[in-house]
Design a protein around this motif. Structure first.
Motif, PDB file in Angstrom:
ATOM      1  N   GLN A 162       2.236   1.743  -3.543  1.00  0.00           N
ATOM      2  CA  GLN A 162       1.187   2.203  -4.460  1.00  0.00           C
ATOM      3  C   GLN A 162       0.843   3.677  -4.204  1.00  0.00           C
ATOM      4  OE1 GLN A 162      -1.725  -0.721  -3.356  1.00  0.00           O
ATOM      5  NE2 GLN A 162      -1.317  -2.006  -5.141  1.00  0.00           N
ATOM      6  N   ALA A 179     -11.861   4.645 -12.060  1.00  0.00           N
ATOM      7  CA  ALA A 179     -12.645   3.662 -11.297  1.00  0.00           C
ATOM      8  C   ALA A 179     -11.962   2.302 -11.194  1.00  0.00           C
ATOM      9  CB  ALA A 179     -14.022   3.495 -11.933  1.00  0.00           C
ATOM     10  N   TYR A 180     -10.636   2.233 -11.401  1.00  0.00           N
ATOM     11  CA  TYR A 180      -9.983   0.922 -11.368  1.00  0.00           C
ATOM     12  C   TYR A 180      -9.919   0.391  -9.946  1.00  0.00           C
ATOM     13  CZ  TYR A 180      -6.412  -2.676 -11.388  1.00  0.00           C
ATOM     14  OH  TYR A 180      -5.733  -3.857 -11.199  1.00  0.00           O
ATOM     15  N   GLN A 181     -10.388  -0.820  -9.749  1.00  0.00           N
ATOM     16  CA  GLN A 181     -10.288  -1.493  -8.468  1.00  0.00           C
ATOM     17  C   GLN A 181     -10.267  -2.988  -8.741  1.00  0.00           C
ATOM     18  OE1 GLN A 181      -9.959   0.134  -5.505  1.00  0.00           O
ATOM     19  NE2 GLN A 181      -9.549  -1.837  -4.573  1.00  0.00           N
ATOM     20  N   GLN A 192      -7.870 -13.089  -6.022  1.00  0.00           N
ATOM     21  CA  GLN A 192      -7.934 -12.031  -7.027  1.00  0.00           C
ATOM     22  C   GLN A 192      -7.876 -12.676  -8.417  1.00  0.00           C
ATOM     23  OE1 GLN A 192      -4.611  -9.131  -8.408  1.00  0.00           O
ATOM     24  NE2 GLN A 192      -5.577  -8.118  -6.676  1.00  0.00           N
ATOM     25  N   TYR A 197      -4.089   5.019 -13.903  1.00  0.00           N
ATOM     26  CA  TYR A 197      -4.280   6.366 -13.368  1.00  0.00           C
ATOM     27  C   TYR A 197      -3.674   7.401 -14.319  1.00  0.00           C
ATOM     28  CZ  TYR A 197      -3.983  10.309 -10.109  1.00  0.00           C
ATOM     29  OH  TYR A 197      -4.092  11.534  -9.517  1.00  0.00           O
ATOM     30  N   PRO A 217      -1.945  -0.310 -11.743  1.00  0.00           N
ATOM     31  CA  PRO A 217      -2.764   0.796 -11.209  1.00  0.00           C
ATOM     32  C   PRO A 217      -2.200   2.169 -11.579  1.00  0.00           C
ATOM     33  CG  PRO A 217      -2.400  -0.886  -9.529  1.00  0.00           C
ATOM     34  CD  PRO A 217      -1.512  -1.226 -10.668  1.00  0.00           C
ATOM     35  N   HIS A 231       0.827  -1.212   0.000  1.00  0.00           N
ATOM     36  CA  HIS A 231       0.000   0.000   0.000  1.00  0.00           C
ATOM     37  C   HIS A 231       0.859   1.259   0.000  1.00  0.00           C
ATOM     38  CE1 HIS A 231      -3.373   2.644   0.813  1.00  0.00           C
ATOM     39  NE2 HIS A 231      -2.723   3.141   1.844  1.00  0.00           N
TER      40      HIS A 231
END
Length: 598
Positions: free
Chosen positions: A204, A517-519, A594, A511, A507, A201
């Motif tokens: 990112q 809205a990428y998840q 995932q 961006y 990601p 995290h």
């Protein structure tokens, strides 16, 4: 209580300095020396280890003072303390089974009397607890400390937990470590967690904070816009459906003419086709033969599907009971109304979106220019397909996996091939890539032991940070800028390339492309096997998920998980994600999955 005579050492520091991380790193190092360990942690908040609904939870809430849970592998004892009092180390030590423990590690209890190692990170700005606490016997810091004379205390390198473990063995346990055969001079990818590494995290977040999305707007025809990101919202110029029409083949009637208690026979006054409307008004007590998509004739408001009717010898139609006003009719604008926002800016256009836009008569849309990404592999041992494979050499697979992943994102891709580990060749490749692209991606050249001139060249051309990420596989990563161009340096192992790309680079690229809205999708599944793991890093296991007979999902790994085993990725359809604090799971447990093939 004889556990008071056991060797004991505390790890103390300000909150957020890394006490838990260090203890997590020390445990496997000390266990490797044959020590059996107990860890005592001082919690300043309410402790709740049980779960509502479990038998033990029901026993406790019913009023039991102690609940003991015993299995072949573990024992758990839960005490209820009815009178609230501050926890003490003495009380905690009474719970230690001294017959099965050789060393006690303590986190917290900084005001208790016991030998302590203080963790200190100057960058956090906290003052030292030493020398105000005379029980502190060593300082573990990520930077050398300039202590005033005549202060004397052992200084330890926080980045080398093996040396801290050696200090504990010698000073606390009293063991001579001169004959130790295991050698660990610096942190490595075999460690549970390196002190200087970033969480996934954190990496990112830092990367996204350094990126400014591309805002160059271009017009594209629908087919060329597939996979591109909308630069402005799309507003519908018309109603969909454009007219009220039949949703079924059948007979259009007025609801007032529907039978209530008995069969009813109606004459057929005409026929309506899609594209060829019935122009007149339907007479009372009559019906119109109608096809799917045909406009509803004036005087009708309901369609009875042909399967619920029968025709007579005279050419009339017989209708039964059980029908309702407005059935099988699509109202004008019930899907989309004129002036409605149908697609928002920042959306990546899918095949369904192209069909939607075409249904509105929209031939072209405004999208952001797709980022241009140049990539190449580094390494003297790499050969391109078609070249002879000398001893010690391998075919380069990373460029092909990178190409596929980049193309799937709708990006403009430039493959610069394989670049040898030579300063001049590398410098020329970096310059060419930076001059021609928005993003440069390389594989190889960012791990410990790589040629020093790679880092030197990157430092000359831009501002690059070399990070260690607390994930597995994919520990090393370089990120920064070559002038105005973003740079990602990925590890060399094939699976590590794919994991770091999908979890960190993808990601960032989306961006940069303007997508908002990428998840990634994460779903629960039950593992069919035991999964081993040490706390400290987030692990991505290549796996296959599939439906179970009860409709839930099960998941199992594709076998050996080495970062060079590309077959394990080719067979997989998902990752099993084991979070940083996870210490492994048993078969049958729920895990996070995932999917990457939908």
């Amino acid at each position: 209580m004889s556990s008071n005579s056991l060797p004991i050492v505390g790890i103390c520091a300000w909150s957020g300095t890394g006490k838990t991380t260090l203890i997590t790193e020390l445990i496997p190092l000390l266990r490797a020396q044959g020590l059996r360990l107990a860890v005592i942690k001082h919690a300043h908040h309410q402790i709740e280890l049980d779960q509502p609904g479990k038998d033990t939870f029901r026993f406790r809430t019913a009023g039991a003072e102690q609940v003991i849970l015993a299995s072949a592998q573990s024992r758990a004892v839960m005490f209820e303390q009815r009178e609230v009092a501050e926890a003490s180390l003495t009380a905690a030590l009474e719970l230690v089974n001294d017959q099965q423990i050789d060393l006690i590690l303590v986190e917290g209890f900084k005001h208790e009397t016991l030998p302590k190692i203080e963790i200190h990170r100057p960058s956090l700005g906290h003052p030292l607890l030493f020398p105000h606490d005379s029980q502190i016997i060593a300082l573990a810091s990520d930077l050398p400390l300039d202590l005033p004379s005549p202060v004397r205390v052992t200084q330890l390198d926080l980045k080398q937990p093996s040396l801290i473990a050696q200090f504990i063995l010698e000073r606390i346990v009293g063991r001579n470590t001169q004959n130790m055969t295991e050698l660990r001079t610096t942190p490595s990818c075999a460690d549970a967690r390196e002190p200087s590494s970033l969480t996934l995290h954190e990496a990112q977040t830092r990367i996204l904070a350094a990126i400014t999305p591309i805002k160059t707007v271009i017009k594209q025809s629908l087919r060329l816009a597939l996979g591109q990101v909308l630069a402005e919202a799309v507003i519908s110029p018309l109603d969909v459906p454009a007219h009220t029409n039949a949703a079924m083949d059948g007979y259009a009637v007025a609801a007032a003419d529907l039978p209530l208690n008995a069969l009813k026979t109606l004459p057929i006054a005409g026929t309506a086709f899609a594209g060829h409307a019935f122009a007149a008004t339907c007479p009372p007590s009559a019906c119109i033969r109608i096809m799917t998509g045909a406009p509803m004739p004036a005087g009708t408001d309901t369609v009875v599907m042909q399967e619920h009717t029968e025709t007579t010898a005279e050419g009339w139609v017989r209708i039964g009971t059980g029908h309702q006003f407005g059935q099988n009719v699509r109202r004008q604008g019930e899907d989309i109304t004129q002036g409605q926002t149908v697609l928002t800016a920042g959306r990546r256009l899918s095949p369904a979106d192209l069909g939607l836009l075409a249904s509105l008569g929209i031939a072209e849309v405004k999208v952001y220019r797709a980022p241009r990404v140049a990539f190449f592999s580094t390494g003297d041992e790499l050969r391109s397909i078609g070249e002879p494979l000398e001893a010690g050499c391998v075919y380069d697979s990373n460029r092909y996996t990178l190409f596929g992943m980049l193309k799937n994102l709708g990006l403009d891709v430039v493959d610069l091939g394989v670049v040898a580990d030579q300063p001049a060749a590398l410098q020329a490749a970096f310059k060419m890539a930076a001059d021609s692209a928005d993003v440069v991606i390389t594989s190889g050249g960012v791990s410990v032991g790589e040629a020093d001139y790679t880092k030197t060249i990157l430092d000359q051309l831009g501002e690059i940070s070399f990070w260690k990420i607390a994930i597995k596989p994919g520990r090393p990563l370089a990120f920064g800028q070559l002038g105005e161009t973003l740079f990602f340096g990925l590890p060399g192992n094939p699976v590590a390339v794919m994991v770091t790309f999908q979890q960190i680079v993808q990601p960032a690229l989306l961006y940069l492309a303007g997508e908002t809205a990428y998840q990634p999708l994460v779903i629960p599944a039950r593992t069919t096997q035991r999964l081993k793991k040490k706390p400290g890093r987030t692990e991505f296991l290549r796996a296959i998920y599939e439906p179970a007979p009860d409709g839930s999902l099960t998941v199992h790994t594709t076998g050996a998980q080495g970062s060079g085993i590309l077959m394990s990725m080719s067979r997989a359809n998902c990752y099993i994600i084991l979070d940083e604090d996870n210490a492994g799971v048993e078969a049958g447990a729920w895990v996070k999955v995932q999917p990457f093939r939908l």
